[in-house]
Design a protein around this motif. Sequence first.
Motif: not given
Lengths: 442, 226
Positions: A344-345, A348-355, A358, A436-437, A440-441
């Motif tokens: 989930r973490r 989150l990073l990927r949802a926030l746009g982290a490459p 990274f 990702v989704i 996240l859920r």
Amino acid sequence: MNPLGPLYRAIEWMPIAAQDAVVLLVLLLPALVVGGLVIFGYRPFSLVRAMLWRFRWTNLLFIGLIAVSVGIGVGLIAQERGLRQGTARAADPFDLIVAAPGSEITMLFAAVYLQPSDVPLLSGDTYQSIATAENVSLAAPIAFGDSYNAYPIVGSTPQFVTHMSPALVEGAMFRGHADAVIGSGVDLTIGATFTPAHGVGDAVEHDAHAQFKYTVVGRMQPTGSPWDRSIVVPVEAVWEVHGLANGHAPERADQLGPPFDPDYFPGTPAVLVSAEQLYANYALRAQFQTAETMAFFPGAVLASLHGLMGDVRQVMSVMAVITQVLVTTGVLVGLVILMRLFARRLALLRALGAPSRFVFSVVWSYAATLIFIGAVAGVGVGFLAAAIISRVVTAQTDILVNATLSWPEFHLVAGFISLTVLLALVPAFIALSRPVITDLRS
Amino acid sequence: MTLGLTINALAVTAASGRMLLDVPKLHLAPGSCLGVRGPSGAGKSTFLFSLAGLIENASGAVTWGETNLLQMPAGARAAFRRRSVGMVFQDFLLFEELSASANAALSGAYSDPAHQKAIESKAEEVLTRLGISHGARTVDSFSGGERQRVAIARALASDPAVILADEPTASLDRKTADALIDDLLALVRDTGKTLVAVSHDPAVYTRMDRVIEIVDGRIATDEAAR
């Protein structure tokens, strides 16, 4: 074949320590390059610290597993080297051994490491020819067969005692047939008397020589060999105790040491020979390599044994690395499972746009940190394991083994780190492939 | 910078073929605040994630300013989010072992060094404005309201043009939720950002400039908030 051989040859002009340092660096290079490429431009370490702390007990378990597998591996390999050095040191005082034809290894174990076995005896004439050969400075007969409190009693000459221990730690050289000089590790005091038991080990007969008593008159310096737990007595006494002639004609029955009279010489399993000049040992070996005698350098026999152990060492090294890699693979599989808890973490990073790189660097750095800490802790475990095993081996064999980790072990650990941090790329790739989704859920 | 949103023929279909979202047309002016309401499972979150370019099997066009997210590869969409989108989630999604400051400035860890200082500075500024003065403390000891404020600071730290919030008050009590939405709206409106907030909470969507209701994946109503 040592795969590092070409590298060592390329840098042989450097001082030894510099060569080892360069090899260490080269072995670490894959890890450093991969780490540099993965992390370049990012600062994943605060997240890695958070991940390490969040599952600290699981992480400690992973680190412990890696540390124990690395530590035992390098500890055992260091032990093998320590044992080689210890056995070589123990054999150092013995330039040349002349015995009846048979197994050099059996005789080596009997004469140098005091592991006697039934072997044919050399006659008085043969001893005489050895003792009077050109350039011989020491020709010491030995006689085994008795013991006291598990300390082997070895009959020999005052010259042999002086050869083993140029100065005595306390007391004096034996002057009478009932005198004994003890090794540094024998639990007796000067002036103590004891009755020898016939035989050694479990088969001793305590009362066989009940009428005889030795008195301790001196103590040798430590030699780091089984001789530290031996009791050296005049060879004449050993023969007398067993009802044999004592090596001297009756009119010289009180004499200690050479010359011996061939007619009254009961026989000896081996003669420890030392030449006046080192090169002369080769001539003596050739001279006594006959149908009646076998002459060998203990160092050369030991070198052959060590050569065999060298192969074993390579096999051990490979086995150690394989074991460590298997343990680390197990840990990495554990990490892949643990990544589900981090999913989930990471999502989150990927949802926030982290490459992606990274996120990849966070997972890889996390795994690489566990591996690195585990490997470094493994070096500590290795030092501890080597020290403990050394004590056990020394206690078991009486050969002083001072094993400690050195460059070869550090090289092994460096290779291990490089190999396993490459394996750590796998959980990082797997982490990136997660949806990702969904995560996240979750 | 402000960004407006234009949606054309946005469709998201599940692997089973079931239609999850069908939005033929929608336009949102730059700097406006859109509330998205609707029953559970209606497609609100799918709509929000589509606006962030996080839905892989979406078709049509989701255009922020001049950028149509659905025509971009995943890496470019991530770069767009990094640059232009801040996200707030229902259950905060913070790194509990890190401080409020470190959480708020999270994007600094993967930004170029030139932007890192600006992100850290902005994070501190927003945290202060939101009343989080103990930025060095790890957030595992924070209340729900404090955590969501940290999450809002994280969304605003890189000064994005768009804020997407998924049920931002759902985990909070009434009083905390009201205070939080006041703060969020004040921050967004002060800086002219575009806000899309999915919420069941009337206290949230009634305070937006405009509210759409999604039912069964379609926009059922579209009206200015009362």
